[in-house]
Design a protein around this motif. Structure first.
Motif, PDB file in Angstrom:
ATOM      1  N   GLY A 146      44.112  69.994  41.958  1.00 41.86           N
ATOM      2  CA  GLY A 146      43.389  69.307  41.093  1.00 41.86           C
ATOM      3  C   GLY A 146      43.054  68.216  41.300  1.00 41.86           C
ATOM      4  O   GLY A 146      41.475  68.151  40.432  1.00 41.86           O
ATOM      5  N   VAL A 147      43.440  67.403  42.058  1.00 40.77           N
ATOM      6  CA  VAL A 147      42.328  66.280  42.153  1.00 40.77           C
ATOM      7  C   VAL A 147      41.710  66.455  43.112  1.00 40.77           C
ATOM      8  O   VAL A 147      40.277  65.604  42.650  1.00 40.77           O
ATOM      9  CB  VAL A 147      43.898  64.904  43.503  1.00 40.77           C
ATOM     10  CG1 VAL A 147      42.473  63.981  43.677  1.00 40.77           C
ATOM     11  CG2 VAL A 147      44.969  64.833  42.510  1.00 40.77           C
ATOM     12  N   ARG A 148      40.989  67.345  44.165  1.00 36.66           N
ATOM     13  CA  ARG A 148      39.767  67.491  44.593  1.00 36.66           C
ATOM     14  C   ARG A 148      38.469  67.824  43.293  1.00 36.66           C
ATOM     15  O   ARG A 148      38.104  67.381  43.693  1.00 36.66           O
ATOM     16  CB  ARG A 148      40.150  68.523  45.865  1.00 36.66           C
ATOM     17  CG  ARG A 148      39.254  68.715  46.358  1.00 36.66           C
ATOM     18  CD  ARG A 148      39.767  69.434  47.805  1.00 36.66           C
ATOM     19  NE  ARG A 148      38.453  70.041  48.783  1.00 36.66           N
ATOM     20  CZ  ARG A 148      38.105  71.538  48.609  1.00 36.66           C
ATOM     21  NH1 ARG A 148      39.556  72.637  48.900  1.00 36.66           N
ATOM     22  NH2 ARG A 148      36.959  72.140  48.545  1.00 36.66           N
ATOM     23  N   LEU A 149      39.098  69.076  42.101  1.00 39.73           N
ATOM     24  CA  LEU A 149      38.933  68.831  41.416  1.00 39.73           C
ATOM     25  C   LEU A 149      38.013  68.178  40.682  1.00 39.73           C
ATOM     26  O   LEU A 149      36.918  68.205  40.551  1.00 39.73           O
ATOM     27  CB  LEU A 149      38.679  70.448  40.534  1.00 39.73           C
ATOM     28  CG  LEU A 149      39.385  71.713  41.270  1.00 39.73           C
ATOM     29  CD1 LEU A 149      39.931  72.778  40.068  1.00 39.73           C
ATOM     30  CD2 LEU A 149      37.707  72.093  42.010  1.00 39.73           C
ATOM     31  N   ALA A 150      38.529  66.983  40.295  1.00 39.50           N
ATOM     32  CA  ALA A 150      38.502  66.106  39.161  1.00 39.50           C
ATOM     33  C   ALA A 150      37.355  64.486  40.430  1.00 39.50           C
ATOM     34  O   ALA A 150      37.248  64.241  40.177  1.00 39.50           O
ATOM     35  CB  ALA A 150      39.895  64.913  39.395  1.00 39.50           C
ATOM     36  N   GLU A 151      37.911  65.089  41.920  1.00 36.40           N
ATOM     37  CA  GLU A 151      36.281  64.034  42.549  1.00 36.40           C
ATOM     38  C   GLU A 151      34.841  64.733  42.792  1.00 36.40           C
ATOM     39  O   GLU A 151      34.341  64.123  42.699  1.00 36.40           O
ATOM     40  CB  GLU A 151      37.382  63.794  44.076  1.00 36.40           C
ATOM     41  CG  GLU A 151      38.187  63.243  44.416  1.00 36.40           C
ATOM     42  CD  GLU A 151      38.789  63.320  45.627  1.00 36.40           C
ATOM     43  OE1 GLU A 151      39.034  64.411  46.384  1.00 36.40           O
ATOM     44  OE2 GLU A 151      40.073  62.314  45.605  1.00 36.40           O
TER      45      GLU A 151
END
Length: 163
Positions: A146-151
């Motif tokens: 999710g963090v990677r997607l948010a980036e």
């Protein structure tokens, strides 16, 4: 002769009986034997072939037995009962447009299909094409995915876009 079996294992004494195993799926999608303590990265099951088999055969527990375990994975005469801390399928990685479940079961990533449950968790569909017994259902997006997607998200007037 004279060997006494514990009640838990007494059902395995005959050839026609089924063996039972009990598992826990944590919020990271890691699989543990239920009585394993502590439950951490060192003690989770890691064999990709076993994980692929286990999760592909995971289904809702409609056996009428061990109702405290909402899921069961069938393996011949074995019943592998499981309970999950959240949902039974957790996408642990995103690689080349494919979300990966434990055991390297891949699901094509579809940004338009993402949804958020009332608890605020990010979910993605697990389609029938994965050949999972429980498909279609929703799988949890692991927090680091999710963090990677948010980036890569961009907010526009037309909605959210991923680059």
């Amino acid at each position: 002769p004279g060997t006494k079996l514990s009640p838990r294992w007494a059902r395995t004494a005959g050839l026609a009986t089924q063996r039972e195993y009990f598992y826990h799926i944590d919020v990271h999608g890691r699989l543990f034997l239920e009585d394993m303590s502590p439950k951490n990265a060192a003690t989770c099951l890691k064999d990709d072939r076993f994980l692929r088999f286990f999760f592909r055969n995971l289904a809702a527990n409609t056996t009428g037995e061990r109702e405290e375990y909402p899921y069961v994975s069938f393996c011949g005469r074995e019943l592998n009962f499981a309970r999950a801390a959240s949902v039974p399928h957790v996408f642990q990685f995103l690689t080349d447009g494919t979300l990966l479940l434990p055991g390297a079961v891949g699901v094509p990533f579809s940004p338009d299909a993402l949804c958020v449950n009332p608890e605020g968790s990010l979910l993605h569909p697990v389609p029938v094409a994965t050949k999972l017994r429980m498909a279609p259902c929703l799988g949890l997006i692991h927090s680091h995915v999710g963090v990677r997607l948010a980036e890569t998200m961009q907010m526009t007037e037309d909605g959210i876009w991923f680059s």
